[in-house]
Design a protein around this motif. Structure first.
Motif, PDB file in Angstrom:
ATOM      1  N   LEU A 245       0.843  -1.194   0.000  1.00 33.34           N
ATOM      2  CA  LEU A 245       0.000   0.000   0.000  1.00 33.34           C
ATOM      3  C   LEU A 245       0.881   1.248   0.000  1.00 33.34           C
ATOM      4  O   LEU A 245       1.939   1.269   0.620  1.00 33.34           O
TER       5      LEU A 245
ATOM      6  N   GLU B  24       0.546   5.765  -0.108  1.00 31.05           N
ATOM      7  CA  GLU B  24      -0.157   7.050  -0.229  1.00 31.05           C
ATOM      8  C   GLU B  24       0.893   8.128  -0.470  1.00 31.05           C
ATOM      9  O   GLU B  24       1.847   8.245   0.298  1.00 31.05           O
TER      10      GLU B  24
ATOM     11  N   LEU C 177      -2.818   2.752   6.975  1.00 34.77           N
ATOM     12  CA  LEU C 177      -2.253   1.815   6.007  1.00 34.77           C
ATOM     13  C   LEU C 177      -1.812   0.520   6.680  1.00 34.77           C
ATOM     14  O   LEU C 177      -2.053  -0.579   6.161  1.00 34.77           O
TER      15      LEU C 177
ATOM     16  N   GLN D 208      -4.840  -1.476   7.493  1.00 41.15           N
ATOM     17  CA  GLN D 208      -5.329  -2.174   6.302  1.00 41.15           C
ATOM     18  C   GLN D 208      -4.491  -3.404   5.996  1.00 41.15           C
ATOM     19  O   GLN D 208      -5.018  -4.466   5.649  1.00 41.15           O
TER      20      GLN D 208
END
Length: 380
Positions: free
Chosen positions: A36, A38, A64, A67
């Motif tokens: 992941l 961002e 994150l 998740q």
């Protein structure tokens, strides 16, 4: 344990990146369960703002990781890492602190070992991740050479082992990625879907070639500028085993003013041609310095032992650089060239997790909970 889960956290700059690996075998690449990322939106500021990057990490890192550790489809139990690897440095101190402090807290809560990883070591070892390494695969074997090319670093490194790295050539001013960004911004290229100017310069250079081939631009009729190559031998400086990229910005400004009267007078075709010319000049110096350093700084015995060459870092995603390196180094027929896939060239949690795995399994290393981030951390 023979099998274990590894959480990787990367927050050295403005990308918040997290991954979870299943180290299911010692003789195969780890299985990627989650990756992941961002990224901050730098289009308004046209560059990275340290405080904005810090707040970005503080806003996104916890979610994150949450998740990444969610229960799998066939289980109600959240995944639990057995090893946590986090970027300790080098990088922006605030960004590094966001990652290291979070990782330390999680290591305490889960009672698992923690490893603070050198960011550039992560880039160096990425091709070994893809090969695991094992004798049956074609990953780089020590000793090998690496060009680390990014927005913060440009160095030619000889890696003799996992923890023995010698910098053969470094930049004496700014990094190659920084120079590319500054030149692209000066030319007038605009950020679109990217958060950095490197991909925009490459896109503009490729577009120029396409338009020339299709006859939409007459290369001979389009005005251009002369771009001298820094670090070539001249009075009071000879045989330099180093890179230098700061001069390209001043060269660009001086020559554009002299030839066109300023950047505002450039046509779109001229901007595209400038992008191609400045990219070619930057990469030409890079390969010239590599070839010169290899031939003049390494003895014959060391050269004969090297079988692999790695290009890693964000700028390694540029296809023109890859082509230039292959052409320049093709006489070393015994060298295998290694370029990470594009998604692993830029900063990512996967390279940090893999470097941690190698340090853990090969060296038995772990970090203490009082470790601090290191904004400057020599690779050697």
């Amino acid at each position: 344990r023979r099998t274990y889960l590894v959480l990787g956290i990367e927050t050295s700059c403005d990308d918040t990146s997290v991954c979870l690996y299943d180290r299911f075998s010692a003789s195969a690449p780890p299985r990627l369960l989650v990756s992941l990322k961002e990224s901050t939106d730098n289009s308004d500021t046209q560059g990275i703002v340290p405080m904005t990057a810090l707040m970005h990490h503080q806003s996104h890192l916890a979610s994150l990781v949450s998740q990444a550790l969610r229960p799998s489809a066939d289980s109600a139990i959240p995944l639990r890492p057995d090893l946590i690897c986090v970027t300790r440095g080098p990088g922006m101190r605030g960004s590094l602190s966001a990652g290291t402090e979070f990782a330390k807290g999680l290591a305490v809560a889960l009672r698992v070992p923690l490893i603070g990883v050198h960011h550039m070591l992560g880039h160096l070892l990425t091709p070994r991740l893809l090969a695991n390494p094992s004798p049956e695969r074609s990953g780089p074997a020590f000793p090998y050479l690496s060009l680390l090319a990014s927005g913060g670093h440009t160095m030619l490194v000889l890696s003799r082992s996992l923890v023995d790295h010698e910098i053969l050539a470094n930049t004496i001013d700014i990094a190659i990625g920084d120079a590319i960004d500054k030149c692209a911004r000066a030319i007038g290229l605009q950020l679109s879907n990217n958060n950095s100017y490197g991909p925009e310069l490459e896109r503009a250079a490729c577009l120029y070639l396409d338009l020339v081939k299709s006859g939409q631009i007459d290369n001979e009729a389009t005005k251009s500028i002369e771009i001298p190559i820094p670090m070539r031998n001249k009075n009071r400086r000879t045989d330099a085993t180093a890179f230098s990229f700061a001069a390209y910005i001043s060269i660009l400004e001086r020559e554009v003013t002299k030839t066109f009267g300023g950047f505002n007078n450039l046509s779109n075709d001229e901007r595209l041609k400038l992008a191609k010319r400045i990219q070619d000049a930057i990469f030409l110096q890079t390969v010239e310095r590599i070839v010169f350093t290899v031939n003049n700084k390494l003895d014959e015995q060391t050269r004969s032992q090297i079988k692999d060459f790695v290009c890693a870092g964000g700028v390694a995603s540029n296809m023109a650089l890859r082509t230039a390196l292959r052409e320049a180094l093709k006489r070393n027929d015994s060298w295998r060239m290694h370029f990470p896939p594009l998604n692993l060239c830029t900063d990512n949690g996967e390279m940090i997790a893999w470097a941690g795995i190698e340090l853990w399994e090969k060296m038995g290393l772990r970090s203490s909970l009082d470790m601090l981030p290191l904004s400057k951390w020599p690779l050697e």
